[in-house]
Design a protein around this motif. Sequence first.
Motif, PDB file in Angstrom:
ATOM      1  N   TYR A   1       2.729   2.459   2.407  1.00 16.12           N
ATOM      2  CA  TYR A   1       2.580   3.169   3.675  1.00 16.12           C
ATOM      3  C   TYR A   1       3.970   3.561   4.188  1.00 16.12           C
ATOM      4  CZ  TYR A   1      -2.224   1.289   4.050  1.00 16.12           C
ATOM      5  OH  TYR A   1      -3.543   0.970   3.850  1.00 16.12           O
TER       6      TYR A   1
ATOM      7  N   VAL B   1      -2.302   7.194   4.269  1.00 15.36           N
ATOM      8  CA  VAL B   1      -3.356   6.717   5.168  1.00 15.36           C
ATOM      9  C   VAL B   1      -4.282   7.889   5.437  1.00 15.36           C
ATOM     10  CG1 VAL B   1      -3.856   5.536   7.337  1.00 15.36           C
ATOM     11  CG2 VAL B   1      -1.632   5.235   6.263  1.00 15.36           C
TER      12      VAL B   1
ATOM     13  N   GLU C   1       0.807  -1.223   0.000  1.00 14.88           N
ATOM     14  CA  GLU C   1       0.000   0.000   0.000  1.00 14.88           C
ATOM     15  C   GLU C   1       0.841   1.274   0.000  1.00 14.88           C
ATOM     16  OE1 GLU C   1      -3.103  -0.179  -0.448  1.00 14.88           O
ATOM     17  OE2 GLU C   1      -3.402  -2.330  -0.070  1.00 14.88           O
TER      18      GLU C   1
ATOM     19  N   SER D   1     -10.393   7.732   7.211  1.00 15.84           N
ATOM     20  CA  SER D   1     -11.377   6.684   6.921  1.00 15.84           C
ATOM     21  C   SER D   1     -10.824   5.281   7.171  1.00 15.84           C
ATOM     22  CB  SER D   1     -11.852   6.794   5.468  1.00 15.84           C
ATOM     23  OG  SER D   1     -10.772   6.604   4.571  1.00 15.84           O
ATOM     24  N   ASP D   2      -9.492   5.177   7.288  1.00 15.79           N
ATOM     25  CA  ASP D   2      -8.874   3.879   7.571  1.00 15.79           C
ATOM     26  C   ASP D   2      -8.976   3.552   9.057  1.00 15.79           C
ATOM     27  OD1 ASP D   2      -7.777   3.180   4.939  1.00 15.79           O
ATOM     28  OD2 ASP D   2      -6.487   4.926   5.238  1.00 15.79           O
ATOM     29  N   GLN D   3      -9.169   2.282   9.344  1.00 13.76           N
ATOM     30  CA  GLN D   3      -9.213   1.835  10.732  1.00 13.76           C
ATOM     31  C   GLN D   3      -7.781   1.598  11.213  1.00 13.76           C
ATOM     32  OE1 GLN D   3     -10.885  -2.037  11.437  1.00 13.76           O
ATOM     33  NE2 GLN D   3     -11.484  -1.562  13.528  1.00 13.76           N
ATOM     34  N   VAL D   4      -7.306   2.443  12.110  1.00 11.14           N
ATOM     35  CA  VAL D   4      -5.926   2.369  12.587  1.00 11.14           C
ATOM     36  C   VAL D   4      -5.924   2.066  14.081  1.00 11.14           C
ATOM     37  CG1 VAL D   4      -3.706   3.563  12.757  1.00 11.14           C
ATOM     38  CG2 VAL D   4      -5.257   4.080  10.857  1.00 11.14           C
TER      39      VAL D   4
ATOM     40  N   ILE E   1      -3.389  -1.310  10.129  1.00 14.45           N
ATOM     41  CA  ILE E   1      -4.359  -0.561   9.330  1.00 14.45           C
ATOM     42  C   ILE E   1      -5.306  -1.588   8.748  1.00 14.45           C
ATOM     43  CG2 ILE E   1      -4.730   0.972   7.364  1.00 14.45           C
ATOM     44  CD1 ILE E   1      -1.941   2.103   7.851  1.00 14.45           C
ATOM     45  N   GLY E   2      -6.582  -1.508   9.145  1.00 19.17           N
ATOM     46  CA  GLY E   2      -7.508  -2.579   8.812  1.00 19.17           C
ATOM     47  C   GLY E   2      -7.081  -3.827   9.550  1.00 19.17           C
TER      48      GLY E   2
END
Length: 326
Positions: A242, A267, A240, A270-273, A313-314
């Motif tokens: 990152y 990132v 990704e 909206s990303d789940q971190v 992340i996710g």
Amino acid sequence: MPIKKIVFIFLLLNIIFLNFTIAQKLSDVDKMVAKYPKNFTTTEKLAERIEKDFNSEEEKARAVFSWIAFNIKYDYNSFLNPQRVQGFSYSSEAEKQRKIKQLNDNLIQKTFNSKKGVCEGFTALYQHLATQVGLKSEVVKGDSKTRLADIGRKTISSNHAWNTVLIGRKWILVDVTWGQGYYDSSKGRMVDDFAPIYFDTDPDYFFAKHYPDSGTFDGDKISKSDFLNGPLIYNSAIVEDYKIKSPDSGILEVKNGDKISVEIKNVSKSDQVFYLNKKNQPVKVQNPKEKRGGLEFQIAVDANVGEYITVFIGNASVVSFKVIRA
């Protein structure tokens, strides 16, 4: 809109489109190679098939990578129980080189015929096939960084091998061993998981996880300190893109009450971190802020923070840091 800004946007869109086109072309190579037979009578027959199907150097290099990754399995038992180093005697330099070549040829054929091997077999086979399709390739030996315990290691060891291959005038980095899969400690076995990110890997990512015995790549010096003391990055970070902007060290000297500032590129909110506490429980980051094309957040150091902090992340782990209490 100013002319300079229009030109910049145009160039950026061209780069994005070009990268997408290249990625699509290589994906098409993978799809074609996946239909190849699992067994060829000789490496020459496989090389002939690759040369027949592909024209460019990059496509041929990728086809060799894909076929090995799809068909050669990592021999974890051999890794745990390595054979004794085979010695030999010689009376001249020419005889020495002949015997070294014979040992290498035996390794290539054993890996090709048995469909399994460790990194030495993967890299020797890659170099051999690359040469047969007209490419220049080299085997590189060095250190690898794969475990939490590798963060802040004091010494370098030579425990891994990978390849470089010349495409046009550029040497690219290839780790076909890691391209075929990984060892899952929870399952106690190797897992087939094709990872094309280890073909033509961005050197910044590659040398966060690899350190060559020579300490150099294509004439440039590689930082041993950055390799040993940097954070541990995972495949998802490469996939990704990152980029870890901060902390730039993998070793965090902190005390309770401190706050660790983390910034990761590409990132968004909206990303789940989240990160894991010392009980391996997920802790969602609080009040993240979007900044310069990435996300910035803080992790409060308290009694629940363990020896390592791994950011997710996710569902994918991205980066780990080692925590040292001051």
